[in-house]
Scaffold this active site. Structure first.
Site, PDB file in Angstrom:
ATOM      1  N   LYS A   1       0.844  -1.195   0.000  1.00 22.04           N
ATOM      2  CA  LYS A   1       0.000   0.000   0.000  1.00 22.04           C
ATOM      3  C   LYS A   1       0.884   1.252   0.000  1.00 22.04           C
ATOM      4  O   LYS A   1       0.682   2.171  -0.776  1.00 22.04           O
ATOM      5  CB  LYS A   1      -0.917  -0.037   1.228  1.00 22.04           C
TER       6      LYS A   1
ATOM      7  N   GLU B   1      10.425  -4.750   4.544  1.00 19.07           N
ATOM      8  CA  GLU B   1      10.486  -6.171   4.167  1.00 19.07           C
ATOM      9  C   GLU B   1      10.209  -6.329   2.671  1.00 19.07           C
ATOM     10  O   GLU B   1      10.917  -7.040   1.952  1.00 19.07           O
ATOM     11  CB  GLU B   1       9.439  -6.983   4.953  1.00 19.07           C
TER      12      GLU B   1
ATOM     13  N   GLY C   1      -5.041  -1.615   4.827  1.00 19.32           N
ATOM     14  CA  GLY C   1      -4.211  -2.742   4.374  1.00 19.32           C
ATOM     15  C   GLY C   1      -4.864  -4.087   4.630  1.00 19.32           C
ATOM     16  O   GLY C   1      -4.930  -4.950   3.754  1.00 19.32           O
ATOM     17  N   ARG C   2      -5.398  -4.271   5.849  1.00 17.04           N
ATOM     18  CA  ARG C   2      -5.971  -5.584   6.194  1.00 17.04           C
ATOM     19  C   ARG C   2      -7.368  -5.779   5.622  1.00 17.04           C
ATOM     20  O   ARG C   2      -7.993  -6.817   5.848  1.00 17.04           O
ATOM     21  CB  ARG C   2      -5.947  -5.783   7.710  1.00 17.04           C
TER      22      ARG C   2
ATOM     23  N   GLU D   1      -4.990  -6.453  14.730  1.00 17.58           N
ATOM     24  CA  GLU D   1      -4.473  -5.140  14.331  1.00 17.58           C
ATOM     25  C   GLU D   1      -5.603  -4.108  14.380  1.00 17.58           C
ATOM     26  O   GLU D   1      -5.369  -2.920  14.572  1.00 17.58           O
ATOM     27  CB  GLU D   1      -3.849  -5.204  12.924  1.00 17.58           C
TER      28      GLU D   1
ATOM     29  N   HIS E   1      -5.373 -32.935  17.640  1.00 26.16           N
ATOM     30  CA  HIS E   1      -4.243 -33.772  18.053  1.00 26.16           C
ATOM     31  C   HIS E   1      -3.087 -32.918  18.548  1.00 26.16           C
ATOM     32  O   HIS E   1      -1.953 -33.380  18.616  1.00 26.16           O
ATOM     33  CB  HIS E   1      -3.813 -34.663  16.881  1.00 26.16           C
TER      34      HIS E   1
ATOM     35  N   LYS F   1       9.045  -0.722  14.236  1.00 26.33           N
ATOM     36  CA  LYS F   1       9.623  -0.388  12.920  1.00 26.33           C
ATOM     37  C   LYS F   1      10.695   0.678  13.093  1.00 26.33           C
ATOM     38  O   LYS F   1      11.779   0.587  12.516  1.00 26.33           O
ATOM     39  CB  LYS F   1       8.544   0.172  11.984  1.00 26.33           C
TER      40      LYS F   1
END
Ligand SMILES: O=P(O)(O)OC[C@H]1O[C@](O)(CO)[C@@H](O)[C@@H]1O
Length: 549
Positions: free
Chosen positions: A206, A212, A266-267, A352, A383, A512
């Site tokens: 965005k 990253e 963004g999400r 978030e 399990h 950050k």
């Protein structure tokens, strides 16, 4: 919740006072009321929500309804859909719902209809996706693209990665890979099996500043340049961003850049151009079905009365568990292997959005906010961690998701077993097993009494552990769209009840900033004198380990 918010406060107090009347023994509650399932479940077409295994009564639901009104949920919902700038700390509207609006819909932002731009990007994405899928947009040497690699993180990764996997039966385009982590292992291991000539990278960010993503994008560009030369880059890269100026300076051909807007969080962005890898994988038609499913859920959320409204009820129950019952977490367990990335996706969407400590007005909240969200697909989770869900000392409400039908009719037996397990788990959580029942079962098997006395307490299940179940016909693109939009709206509902802004994410900033300052320290070009003793000690140890290696 703001302490000054009197109606909301008294609605919450009433809910808490009502606790004495809520069922303490769910077996008894089901026995006492044969209509319990009918009362505490609801459907919207072929999607059903069952919350009858939660300790609520008709009174609880009525009080939750009051609470929702006290929080002005309908007005807040309408404000979001109509383009109000409800993300107050960033001064932005929240209009991801416009991305799935149909032809003929108008969505005004600052007096201007955004739908023209939305449709233009969608059409451009479809043209590009078709060209990649058909081979009309080949790599630099003319070979058809066989693999796409989406480079992005957070909302620019989790949604598309989750949806691509969910739609595997519809995946007839190039293979799709997702690289998110700045750990070089991620891109290294992904590229290991790929050919530069037939690989297309989509750089999804965005902001187009995320370290990253930019680091991985640079590595990908070098990989292409090394194999095919600098001039090949334009045929092997596309980008998705709101920051078109920054994309241009990375050198991606303008006709391969797909934009979106600051009113898409963004999400909440997988419906936008961020969904390009999904579209290339499953084709534009399936992608449009996915959007149409989400749109259908938007209509349901907008129009259904609060207690007949699936996202609202899920939000009310989520709030009830978190604030009234004080449960710290919720587990999301899809009995649907193709939804195995759903819990990771929901972690960002929910945590978030609602992991906040101040209200919209900047006051300290007076109730807990968003729970810890986690999960794994069933039956695998059974399990692994179900032991704790059944017998641990914390109560963790569970959300089960399951499709009535799989995509493999020839494997119907597998699907029946899957469903039997899903239903068994929610039943076991609710019913539990008493000491007497445990003893009886062991004695029936002929175990000696001393052995029964010794082991029976370990075989007791407390029961009365709440769960909700979302049951749908089949996980097709339309249903996936409905489910994801449902979760988005549920997060919104809970955020309104908590009184927080669900659409900013300041909590990710500090780490950050510190990482930027620590890079030269880790690289060894600055010393750690300004850092705390723990951080400095860790850096020193990294350097020592490297020197020793
Ligand atoms: O798409 P971008 O700008 O690269 O951001 C990626 C992610 O980083 C975050 O800002 C948090 O670190 C998320 O909200 C976002 O989805």
């Amino acid at each position: 919740m703001a302490v000054t918010d009197a109606p909301l406060h008294s609605a919450l107090t009433a809910l808490r006072d009502d606790q004495a009347d809520t069922p303490k023994n769910m077996r008894e509650a089901f026995k006492a009321d044969p209509q319990r399932f009918a009362k505490f479940s609801l459907t919207d077409g072929d999607l059903l929500l069952d919350w009858s295994k939660c300790a609520v009564t008709a009174d609880t639901m009525a009080l939750l309804d009051k609470l929702a009104h006290a929080a002005r949920l309908p007005e807040r919902r309408d404000g979001m859909f109509s383009g109000k700038k409800i993300n107050v700390t960033e001064g932005r509207a929240v209009l991801h719902t416009a991305l799935r609006d149909g032809p003929g819909d108008t969505v005004l932002l600052d007096g201007k209809d955004v739908m023209g731009d939305v449709r233009a990007v969608l059409d451009a994405m479809a043209a590009f996706a078709d060209a990649v899928r058909s081979g009309a947009a080949p790599g630099a040497t003319g070979k058809k693209i066989t693999d796409i690699v989406n480079i992005g993180i957070g909302g620019s990764d989790l949604g598309p990665a989750m949806a691509t996997l969910a739609l595997a039966p519809y995946h007839d385009g190039p293979r799709a890979h997702y690289v998110s982590n700045v750990d070089g292992a991620h891109i290294h291991d992904t590229l290991k099996g790929l050919e530069p000539e037939t690989t297309l990278f989509i750089i999804a960010s965005k902001t187009f500043t995320t370290i990253e993503t930019m680091t991985n994008a640079e590595t990908a560009r070098k990989w292409v340049e090394k194999a095919l030369g600098k001039e090949a880059v334009s045929k092997h890269f596309a980008a998705v961003s709101t920051a078109l100026d920054k994309v241009a300076s990375f050198g991606i051909a303008p006709e391969r850049v797909f934009g979106f807007w600051d009113w898409v969080g963004g999400r909440y962005s997988l419906w936008s151009a961020i969904g390009l890898p999904i579209m290339i994988a499953v084709g534009p038609k399936n992608f449009r079905d996915f959007l149409a499913g989400a749109h259908e859920m938007d209509q349901h959320f907008k129009t259904a009365p609060l207690l007949k409204n699936i996202p609202v009820v899920m939000g009310l129950i989520g709030y009830f568990h978190r604030v009234v019952c004080g449960y710290p977490a919720r587990a999301v367990i899809p009995y649907d292997q193709r939804l195995s990335r759903l819990p990771a996706y929901l972690q960002q969407l929910d945590m978030e959005s609602n992991g906040k400590q101040v209200t919209v007005n900047g006051l300290r909240v007076t109730t807990p906010t968003g729970p810890l969200v986690w999960g794994e697909p069933g039956t695998n989770g059974q399990h692994a961690f179900f032991q704790l869900l059944h017998q641990g000392t914390d109560i963790i409400p569970v959300e089960f998701l399951a499709a009535a039908e799989g995509h493999e009719p020839e494997l119907r037996h597998h699907h029946d077993l899957l469903l039997a397990n899903c239903l068994a788990q929610s039943e076991a959580l609710m019913k539990g097993r008493t000491l007497e029942e445990a003893r009886r079962q062991m004695l029936t098997k002929g175990m000696p009494v001393e052995e029964v006395d010794r082991v029976a307490p370990h075989r007791v299940f407390p029961g009365n552990r709440p769960s909700v179940t979302l049951l749908y016909r089949k996980l097709d693109p339309h249903m996936l769209g409905r489910l994801i939009a449902l979760y988005e709206h549920r997060v919104f509902v809970e955020g309104v009840l908590y009184g927080i802004n669900s659409f900013d994410q300041w909590g990710v900033e500090l780490g950050k900033e510190l990482a930027t300052g620590l890079l030269p320290v880790v690289e060894g070009t600055e010393d750690a004198a300004r850092n705390d003793a723990s951080t400095a000690g860790l850096v020193r140890h990294i350097h020592q380990l490297r020197a020793a290696g």
